[in-house]
Design a protein around this motif. Sequence first.
Motif, PDB file in Angstrom:
ATOM      1  N   LYS A 237     -15.391   5.529   2.968  1.00 33.71           N
ATOM      2  CA  LYS A 237     -13.945   5.328   2.868  1.00 33.71           C
ATOM      3  C   LYS A 237     -13.307   6.097   1.709  1.00 33.71           C
ATOM      4  N   ARG A 238     -14.124   6.544   0.752  1.00 34.45           N
ATOM      5  CA  ARG A 238     -13.548   7.261  -0.397  1.00 34.45           C
ATOM      6  C   ARG A 238     -12.982   8.631  -0.005  1.00 34.45           C
ATOM      7  N   LYS A 240     -11.102   9.063   2.667  1.00 32.32           N
ATOM      8  CA  LYS A 240      -9.837   8.879   3.393  1.00 32.32           C
ATOM      9  C   LYS A 240      -8.617   9.338   2.594  1.00 32.32           C
ATOM     10  N   PRO A 241      -8.445   8.910   1.335  1.00 34.40           N
ATOM     11  CA  PRO A 241      -7.271   9.379   0.585  1.00 34.40           C
ATOM     12  C   PRO A 241      -7.275  10.884   0.334  1.00 34.40           C
ATOM     13  N   LEU A 244      -5.922  12.316   3.609  1.00 34.67           N
ATOM     14  CA  LEU A 244      -4.495  11.995   3.721  1.00 34.67           C
ATOM     15  C   LEU A 244      -3.667  12.853   2.767  1.00 34.67           C
ATOM     16  N   LYS A 246      -1.527  13.527  -0.964  1.00 35.53           N
ATOM     17  CA  LYS A 246      -0.346  12.894  -1.547  1.00 35.53           C
ATOM     18  C   LYS A 246       0.774  12.821  -0.524  1.00 35.53           C
ATOM     19  N   LYS A 247       1.238  11.611  -0.249  1.00 37.78           N
ATOM     20  CA  LYS A 247       2.302  11.349   0.727  1.00 37.78           C
ATOM     21  C   LYS A 247       1.953  11.890   2.116  1.00 37.78           C
TER      22      LYS A 247
END
Length: 282
Positions: A237-238, A240-241, A244, A246-247
């Motif tokens: 899961k690390r 995922k960001p 994605l 920023k914004k």
Amino acid sequence: MNKLIKITLIGKTNSGKSTLINKIVGENISIINKKINTTQESLVGIKNYKDIQIIIYDTPGISFLKNSKPFNKILKLNLWSSIDEADILVYMIDILRFNYKHITQDIKKLSEVKKPILILFNKIDLIDKNEILPKIDLLKSIKNIKYFLSVSAKKNIGVHKFLTFIASQSYKSKWIYQDNEISNKDDIYITNECTRNAILKFLHKEIPYNVKIKNILFKYLKNNDLKIKQSIVLDNKRYKPIILGKKGNTIKRIREYSQKDIKSIINNNIHLYLQIDIKNAK
């Protein structure tokens, strides 16, 4: 009577195998990225040249052969399976990264299958032509190398000559694939690869190369537009960001790049939707 010839492209990571196979078949069927072993599965490209069917096996970079990790065992299996199918082994060399010791080691290993080996120098547009012959003379001392040719796959230099030579080695046989086929992979596989390639392009260092793309929807609409939904499957899961951004800017860039790539292959308007799923959350 139709003719047939099967070749397997072998070489270090980034030697240009995927670029060459895409150039030959005329479409992006194989992922092109500088990350190690982006070609995970053995992929077949098909070129019907007059009455001759040329079948080309694209393989993972040979760099992993001494690695015993489980994932690399799968790559090895795919590689040797493709070698077993071939009539000629085409060993591609990035001429800018010529390493006699490594080439000797690889050729010795490949010679075990007792098949003709063709050395194909790539990226010749980046060097002086006079540098090629000394390298050929050096490699002539290695047993089992039968042919030498050179190309620039990216610039399409020498590719026709390479195809003409391969065609000259064909033999009478029924074709394995239909006249209009260019790959053993379907459109879903190829569109998944477009998204995986986009991820590796924008997140080359942050994301593992074995990221998986799963198709959820592949549907032609009434206006002939193509609607595609894909899942980016992560095992941690690390990541995922990171995908994605920023914004949501990074996944937007990935989607736009992949959508444009898919459109150039499918020749339809594409509506691509991406989601991220965690396989085994950690």
